[in-house]
Design a protein around this motif. Structure first.
Motif, PDB file in Angstrom:
ATOM      1  N   GLN A  62      20.695 -21.706  -1.581  1.00 47.95           N
ATOM      2  CA  GLN A  62      20.936 -21.929  -2.992  1.00 47.95           C
ATOM      3  C   GLN A  62      20.870 -23.421  -3.250  1.00 47.95           C
ATOM      4  OE1 GLN A  62      24.563 -20.154  -4.298  1.00 47.95           O
ATOM      5  NE2 GLN A  62      23.913 -18.096  -3.762  1.00 47.95           N
ATOM      6  N   LYS A  89      11.631 -21.300  -3.272  1.00 45.65           N
ATOM      7  CA  LYS A  89      13.027 -21.036  -2.900  1.00 45.65           C
ATOM      8  C   LYS A  89      13.238 -21.158  -1.393  1.00 45.65           C
ATOM      9  CE  LYS A  89      16.774 -17.849  -3.795  1.00 45.65           C
ATOM     10  NZ  LYS A  89      17.785 -18.606  -4.476  1.00 45.65           N
ATOM     11  N   ARG A 143      11.385 -10.991  -4.603  1.00 45.91           N
ATOM     12  CA  ARG A 143      11.350 -12.268  -5.327  1.00 45.91           C
ATOM     13  C   ARG A 143      10.161 -12.303  -6.288  1.00 45.91           C
ATOM     14  NH1 ARG A 143      14.721 -16.210  -7.013  1.00 45.91           N
ATOM     15  NH2 ARG A 143      13.576 -18.115  -7.245  1.00 45.91           N
TER      16      ARG A 143
END
Length: 119
Positions: A7, A95, A115
């Motif tokens: 994250q 990501k 995703r």
């Protein structure tokens, strides 16, 4: 550490600054410097210019930095020739390319599909 998804609390501008101007060190001093430079860039560059810089300095896996190289590595074509589906997949790699390159593992393939659908 656990192998789970990563994250990030950084803006695109902060990530661009980290990629283009700073190291990947995870220290408070680097983060502070990143924020200061990001504020300056926000005042000097348009959002489109910042996004372009970010996409041209980001890691996409398969030994590639930058969206053009990624388009060539994953699809064998120029970025301008990508369709929306291919662009969505490349966006998912931002990501964490190591987590989403479907050729690396079945788990990656599953994550990549999820995703891509979300993107």
């Amino acid at each position: 550490v656990s192998g789970a998804e990563t994250q990030s609390g950084s803006t695109i501008t902060q990530q661009y600054v980290k990629n283009a101007y700073l190291s990947q060190d995870q220290t408070l001093s680097r983060k502070f410097t990143e924020m200061l430079i990001a504020v300056k860039l926000d005042n000097r560059m348009s959002k489109d210019e910042i996004l372009e810089g970010y996409l041209n300095t980001s890691w996409f896996g398969r030994g590639t930095y930058g969206i053009q190289r990624a388009a060539q590595a994953y699809y064998g074509k120029e970025v301008s020739q990508l369709n929306a589906s291919e662009g969505a997949f490349l966006a998912s790699l931002l990501k964490g390319a190591g987590l989403y390159d479907p050729t690396l593992s079945d788990a990656n393939r599953k994550r990549a599909v999820e995703r891509w659908e979300w993107t």
